[in-house]
Design a protein around this motif. Structure first.
Motif, PDB file in Angstrom:
ATOM      1  N   SER A  18       0.826  -1.203   0.000  1.00 22.97           N
ATOM      2  CA  SER A  18       0.000   0.000   0.000  1.00 22.97           C
ATOM      3  C   SER A  18       0.856   1.246   0.000  1.00 22.97           C
ATOM      4  CB  SER A  18      -0.927  -0.010   1.220  1.00 22.97           C
ATOM      5  OG  SER A  18      -1.768  -1.117   1.180  1.00 22.97           O
ATOM      6  N   ALA A  21       2.073   1.789  -3.425  1.00 21.71           N
ATOM      7  CA  ALA A  21       0.989   2.264  -4.284  1.00 21.71           C
ATOM      8  C   ALA A  21       0.695   3.729  -4.029  1.00 21.71           C
ATOM      9  CB  ALA A  21      -0.268   1.424  -4.048  1.00 21.71           C
ATOM     10  N   THR A  54      -5.354   3.613  -4.916  1.00 24.59           N
ATOM     11  CA  THR A  54      -5.640   2.607  -3.893  1.00 24.59           C
ATOM     12  C   THR A  54      -6.236   3.246  -2.642  1.00 24.59           C
ATOM     13  OG1 THR A  54      -3.841   1.206  -4.683  1.00 24.59           O
ATOM     14  CG2 THR A  54      -4.630   0.802  -2.446  1.00 24.59           C
ATOM     15  N   THR A  56      -6.715   2.178   1.160  1.00 22.37           N
ATOM     16  CA  THR A  56      -6.276   1.176   2.127  1.00 22.37           C
ATOM     17  C   THR A  56      -7.176   1.224   3.349  1.00 22.37           C
ATOM     18  OG1 THR A  56      -3.990   1.388   1.366  1.00 22.37           O
ATOM     19  CG2 THR A  56      -4.334   0.326   3.494  1.00 22.37           C
ATOM     20  N   GLU A  82      -8.764   0.920  -6.470  1.00 23.38           N
ATOM     21  CA  GLU A  82      -8.528  -0.407  -5.913  1.00 23.38           C
ATOM     22  C   GLU A  82      -8.653  -0.312  -4.401  1.00 23.38           C
ATOM     23  OE1 GLU A  82      -4.985  -3.794  -5.546  1.00 23.38           O
ATOM     24  OE2 GLU A  82      -4.746  -2.061  -6.869  1.00 23.38           O
ATOM     25  N   ALA A  84      -7.671  -1.981  -0.938  1.00 25.40           N
ATOM     26  CA  ALA A  84      -6.756  -2.924  -0.294  1.00 25.40           C
ATOM     27  C   ALA A  84      -7.127  -3.032   1.175  1.00 25.40           C
ATOM     28  CB  ALA A  84      -5.312  -2.459  -0.440  1.00 25.40           C
TER      29      ALA A  84
END
Length: 275
Positions: A18, A21, A54, A56, A82, A84
């Motif tokens: 993470s 990213a 991302t 998280t 995305e 995560a």
């Protein structure tokens, strides 16, 4: 694509990914700011057109099934994003956040563990309670030991597993046991509710005190037993956007999804109660 981790070792791996990213996203934004689309920065914060990168999410282990479903929905609604996940014991996740682990959202299984984060000024604003959870006794399929109450767990020769007392499910279980005047010595204390339930699924324990949502998620691998003392140990689940979130716009949108009518439907189907 949803990424998730469960347990301490895999959680650390996800945090490293993470972080990379997040750094990549910042670099991409820096490069694109001088291009022809530089005016995109002036779009209103949180608009779906600008969501990317991302998100998280640190979330209690008991949220794994419902949050994974919401993460998939989020990615479909916001192409280019995305989600995560790092799932685990709320206390361990809180320690990671206050220790500097990069994360955007924290969803805890109790107000007490959320307070570990807010007391360190790591949340951006006040957390919001989005769900509640209730305990059940998880037994082997068919309930061969004929467990029907908390007091039955103190029976001679019965192997019982509890969550660690520092974890919300463990604190709730102890509260229920105290309410019923039950004293027992478990064969083990587990770091999160999934680990406690797995002991029963693998037949390494005869019973565990876990959340009703986890019993339902396990399907026919275990059998759930209700007990009245669970009403004295309901857990509220708060969620918060984190102050140092690497992707605050997308993080805010994910929190909004959890609190939306669709989020409530997903959580209700998993067995969570409305706050």
């Amino acid at each position: 694509m949803i990424r998730s981790a469960h347990g301490t070792r895999r959680t650390r791996r996800t945090l490293r990914v993470s972080a990379v990213a997040a750094a990549a996203l910042l670099a991409l934004n820096a490069c694109s700011s001088s291009g022809p689309d530089a005016g995109a920065a002036s779009r209103p914060s949180g608009s779906s057109a600008e969501l990317s990168g991302t998100v998280t999410v640190f979330a209690a282990a008991s949220l794994e099934e419902s949050f994974t479903a919401l993460g998939e929905r989020f990615e479909k609604e916001h192409p280019g994003t995305e989600v995560a996940f790092s799932f685990g014991g709320s206390d361990s996740l809180a320690a990671g956040i206050t220790g500097g682990a990069p994360a955007d959202v924290f969803a805890a299984a109790s107000a007490t563990t959320m307070k570990l984060v807010t007391d360190r000024d790591a949340a951006a604003g006040a957390p919001t309670t989005f769900a509640r959870n209730r305990l059940q006794i998880a037994t082997l399929p068919g309930n061969p030991d004929r467990i029907s109450s908390l007091k039955d767990l103190a029976g001679a020769g019965l192997k019982v597993v509890l969550c660690d007392k520092e974890v919300p499910c463990g604190a709730a279980a102890q509260k229920a046991l105290d309410a019923g005047g039950v004293r027992l010595t478990p064969v083990s204390y587990e770091q999160d509710v999934k680990s406690a339930l797995t002991k029963v699924e693998l037949k390494e324990a005869d019973a565990a005190v876990v959340y009703r949502t986890d019993v339902e998620a396990a399907g026919d691998k275990v059998q759930g037993v209700e007990f009245p003392e669970s009403a004295d140990a309901l857990n509220d689940y708060p969620i918060a956007l984190l102050k140092d979130a690497p992707n605050p716009a997308a993080a805010r949108a994910f929190v909004d999804l959890v609190r939306s009518s669709e989020g409530r439907r997903v959580l209700s189907r998993a067995g969570f109660l409305q706050p």
